[in-house]
Write a protein that holds these residues in place. Structure first.
Motif, mmCIF file in Angstrom:
data_model
loop_
_atom_site.group_PDB
_atom_site.id
_atom_site.type_symbol
_atom_site.label_atom_id
_atom_site.label_comp_id
_atom_site.label_asym_id
_atom_site.label_seq_id
_atom_site.Cartn_x
_atom_site.Cartn_y
_atom_site.Cartn_z
ATOM 1 N N MET A 1 0.833 -1.205 0.000
ATOM 2 C CA MET A 1 0.000 0.000 0.000
ATOM 3 C C MET A 1 0.869 1.257 0.000
ATOM 4 O O MET A 1 1.889 1.289 0.678
ATOM 5 C CB MET A 1 -0.848 -0.018 1.274
ATOM 6 N N ILE A 2 0.444 2.263 -0.760
ATOM 7 C CA ILE A 2 1.205 3.513 -0.750
ATOM 8 C C ILE A 2 0.910 4.264 0.557
ATOM 9 O O ILE A 2 -0.008 3.916 1.290
ATOM 10 C CB ILE A 2 0.897 4.410 -1.986
ATOM 11 N N ARG A 3 1.708 5.293 0.839
ATOM 12 C CA ARG A 3 1.533 5.983 2.117
ATOM 13 C C ARG A 3 0.311 6.906 2.103
ATOM 14 O O ARG A 3 -0.107 7.364 1.047
ATOM 15 C CB ARG A 3 2.791 6.815 2.420
ATOM 16 N N ILE A 4 -0.187 7.190 3.311
ATOM 17 C CA ILE A 4 -1.408 7.990 3.419
ATOM 18 C C ILE A 4 -1.221 9.382 2.802
ATOM 19 O O ILE A 4 -2.110 9.896 2.138
ATOM 20 C CB ILE A 4 -1.867 8.062 4.893
ATOM 21 N N TYR A 5 -0.041 9.984 2.993
ATOM 22 C CA TYR A 5 0.123 11.333 2.415
ATOM 23 C C TYR A 5 0.133 11.274 0.890
ATOM 24 O O TYR A 5 -0.300 12.214 0.222
ATOM 25 C CB TYR A 5 1.355 12.057 2.993
ATOM 26 N N GLU A 6 0.564 10.137 0.325
ATOM 27 C CA GLU A 6 0.528 9.990 -1.139
ATOM 28 C C GLU A 6 -0.920 9.800 -1.620
ATOM 29 O O GLU A 6 -1.302 10.268 -2.688
ATOM 30 C CB GLU A 6 1.384 8.799 -1.573
ATOM 31 N N MET A 7 -1.713 9.080 -0.814
ATOM 32 C CA MET A 7 -3.141 8.929 -1.140
ATOM 33 C C MET A 7 -3.815 10.297 -1.119
ATOM 34 O O MET A 7 -4.562 10.644 -2.024
ATOM 35 C CB MET A 7 -3.839 8.024 -0.109
ATOM 36 N N ASN A 8 -3.537 11.074 -0.080
ATOM 37 C CA ASN A 8 -4.115 12.410 0.024
ATOM 38 C C ASN A 8 -3.729 13.286 -1.162
ATOM 39 O O ASN A 8 -4.551 14.031 -1.686
ATOM 40 C CB ASN A 8 -3.668 13.088 1.323
ATOM 41 N N LYS A 9 -2.485 13.177 -1.580
ATOM 42 C CA LYS A 9 -2.003 13.965 -2.717
ATOM 43 C C LYS A 9 -2.788 13.586 -3.979
ATOM 44 O O LYS A 9 -3.269 14.452 -4.705
ATOM 45 C CB LYS A 9 -0.499 13.687 -2.904
ATOM 46 N N TYR A 10 -2.948 12.274 -4.207
ATOM 47 C CA TYR A 10 -3.711 11.806 -5.370
ATOM 48 C C TYR A 10 -5.149 12.325 -5.313
ATOM 49 O O TYR A 10 -5.690 12.799 -6.306
ATOM 50 C CB TYR A 10 -3.690 10.273 -5.434
ATOM 51 N N LEU A 11 -5.764 12.221 -4.121
ATOM 52 C CA LEU A 11 -7.167 12.619 -3.981
ATOM 53 C C LEU A 11 -7.341 14.125 -4.182
ATOM 54 O O LEU A 11 -8.286 14.570 -4.812
ATOM 55 C CB LEU A 11 -7.712 12.178 -2.622
ATOM 56 N N LYS A 12 -6.388 14.916 -3.652
ATOM 57 C CA LYS A 12 -6.468 16.374 -3.851
ATOM 58 C C LYS A 12 -6.373 16.725 -5.328
ATOM 59 O O LYS A 12 -6.988 17.679 -5.784
ATOM 60 C CB LYS A 12 -5.356 17.074 -3.076
ATOM 61 N N GLU A 13 -5.605 15.944 -6.063
ATOM 62 C CA GLU A 13 -5.438 16.217 -7.495
ATOM 63 C C GLU A 13 -6.606 15.687 -8.340
ATOM 64 O O GLU A 13 -6.855 16.179 -9.435
ATOM 65 C CB GLU A 13 -4.129 15.583 -8.005
ATOM 66 N N ASN A 14 -7.300 14.667 -7.842
ATOM 67 C CA ASN A 14 -8.317 14.008 -8.672
ATOM 68 C C ASN A 14 -9.760 14.193 -8.220
ATOM 69 O O ASN A 14 -10.681 13.747 -8.909
ATOM 70 C CB ASN A 14 -8.010 12.517 -8.777
ATOM 71 N N LEU A 15 -9.952 14.839 -7.077
ATOM 72 C CA LEU A 15 -11.320 15.094 -6.613
ATOM 73 C C LEU A 15 -11.560 16.598 -6.576
ATOM 74 O O LEU A 15 -10.634 17.371 -6.290
ATOM 75 C CB LEU A 15 -11.533 14.532 -5.195
ATOM 76 N N ILE A 16 -12.812 17.017 -6.855
ATOM 77 C CA ILE A 16 -13.119 18.433 -6.692
ATOM 78 C C ILE A 16 -13.103 18.735 -5.192
ATOM 79 O O ILE A 16 -13.215 17.829 -4.361
ATOM 80 C CB ILE A 16 -14.460 18.821 -7.365
ATOM 81 N N ILE A 46 -8.281 3.903 5.939
ATOM 82 C CA ILE A 46 -7.894 3.688 4.533
ATOM 83 C C ILE A 46 -9.135 3.516 3.646
ATOM 84 O O ILE A 46 -9.214 4.079 2.552
ATOM 85 C CB ILE A 46 -6.975 2.448 4.399
ATOM 86 N N ALA A 47 -10.111 2.752 4.132
ATOM 87 C CA ALA A 47 -11.334 2.545 3.340
ATOM 88 C C ALA A 47 -12.079 3.865 3.141
ATOM 89 O O ALA A 47 -12.555 4.164 2.047
ATOM 90 C CB ALA A 47 -12.243 1.525 4.032
ATOM 91 N N ALA A 48 -12.158 4.671 4.201
ATOM 92 C CA ALA A 48 -12.850 5.958 4.112
ATOM 93 C C ALA A 48 -12.113 6.902 3.169
ATOM 94 O O ALA A 48 -12.717 7.561 2.315
ATOM 95 C CB ALA A 48 -12.975 6.584 5.504
ATOM 96 N N LEU A 49 -10.812 6.951 3.313
ATOM 97 C CA LEU A 49 -10.001 7.842 2.467
ATOM 98 C C LEU A 49 -10.143 7.468 0.990
ATOM 99 O O LEU A 49 -10.163 8.334 0.121
ATOM 100 C CB LEU A 49 -8.537 7.726 2.916
ATOM 101 N N SER A 50 -10.279 6.180 0.721
ATOM 102 C CA SER A 50 -10.283 5.690 -0.661
ATOM 103 C C SER A 50 -11.672 5.549 -1.276
ATOM 104 O O SER A 50 -11.773 5.326 -2.477
ATOM 105 C CB SER A 50 -9.636 4.295 -0.698
ATOM 106 N N HIS A 51 -12.732 5.656 -0.481
ATOM 107 C CA HIS A 51 -14.045 5.208 -0.973
ATOM 108 C C HIS A 51 -14.520 5.959 -2.222
ATOM 109 O O HIS A 51 -15.146 5.371 -3.092
ATOM 110 C CB HIS A 51 -15.104 5.252 0.140
ATOM 111 N N ASP A 52 -14.218 7.257 -2.318
ATOM 112 C CA ASP A 52 -14.675 8.039 -3.475
ATOM 113 C C ASP A 52 -13.539 8.337 -4.454
ATOM 114 O O ASP A 52 -13.622 9.312 -5.212
ATOM 115 C CB ASP A 52 -15.342 9.340 -3.011
ATOM 116 N N ILE A 53 -12.526 7.502 -4.463
ATOM 117 C CA ILE A 53 -11.348 7.702 -5.322
ATOM 118 C C ILE A 53 -11.742 7.946 -6.783
ATOM 119 O O ILE A 53 -11.088 8.710 -7.486
ATOM 120 C CB ILE A 53 -10.371 6.501 -5.202
ATOM 121 N N ALA A 54 -12.855 7.311 -7.225
ATOM 122 C CA ALA A 54 -13.248 7.399 -8.637
ATOM 123 C C ALA A 54 -14.422 8.350 -8.870
ATOM 124 O O ALA A 54 -14.955 8.424 -9.978
ATOM 125 C CB ALA A 54 -13.609 6.004 -9.149
ATOM 126 N N LYS A 55 -14.813 9.096 -7.836
ATOM 127 C CA LYS A 55 -16.060 9.874 -7.893
ATOM 128 C C LYS A 55 -16.065 10.940 -8.991
ATOM 129 O O LYS A 55 -17.113 11.223 -9.570
ATOM 130 C CB LYS A 55 -16.311 10.531 -6.528
#
Ligand SMILES: [Fe+2]
Ligand SMILES: [Fe+2]
Length: 191
Positions: A1-16, A46-55
């Protein structure tokens, strides 16, 4: 699994922005519910952070990923594009976030419709998605209270709310949402 700060970075870039803020609310609510109900807080986070990854992906891209994975959709899923981000969530969870835990991937997959016989983590993510601080609807305060006391009862109330909401708007209802609710009623939820 990638690190949480990397997940946050991806989500900030890919979610409104609103969707990212909603995600932060779901994370905090899910961790709180996990703590109360004895679930693994890290998995809930992790599940909460990722749940709307594709929203906020385009529907054409969502459909492409679904087809590439060879996933066959039910008629309800095929006709309701709102559900596609949840179908794609575990696919991206694996590909982008390198999540391998099946419980986390399941909670991501079922956060919108629910399903028969949900796990405790599935229920926590479903409820956290609905009651995080920025959500507003009649009865939400009661639902927030019950979610801390009894996950199954909160799930029946949450599914009832969702079904009524869809009925009032003449929208279709996914069969899994009925199955989720019926299962709880058939298995001695204390109403
Ligand atoms: Fe969602
Ligand atoms: Fe969500």
């Amino acid at each position: 699994m990638i690190r949480i700060y990397e997940m946050n970075k991806y989500l900030k870039e890919n979610l409104i922005e609103n969707r990212y803020n909603h995600t932060v609310g779901v994370v905090n609510t899910a961790i709180e519910l996990a703590e109360i109900h004895g679930e693994n807080k890290f998995k809930a986070e992790i599940a909460a952070l990722s749940h709307d990854i594709a929203k906020n992906m385009k529907v054409t891209d969502l459909k492409k990923l679904i087809d590439e994975e060879g996933i066959s959709l039910t008629i309800d899923e095929e006709k309701n594009m709102e559900l596609w981000h949840a179908i794609v969530a575990p696919i991206l969870g694996k590909k982008v976030f390198k999540i391998e835990d099946d419980e986390i991937l399941s909670a991501m997959r079922w956060h919108t419709t629910g399903k028969e016989n949900m796990s405790r983590l599935d229920k926590i993510i479903y409820l956290a998605d609905l009651i995080e601080p920025s959500r507003k609807f009649n009865g939400i305060d009661e639902l927030r209270k019950v979610a801390k006391e009894d996950l199954d009862l909160a799930m029946v109330k949450a599914l009832t709310h969702t079904i009524k909401y869809l009925l009032d708007r003449n929208l279709a209802i996914d069969g899994n949402t009925f199955k989720a609710r019926n299962y709880l009623l058939y298995n001695n939820v204390k109403l």
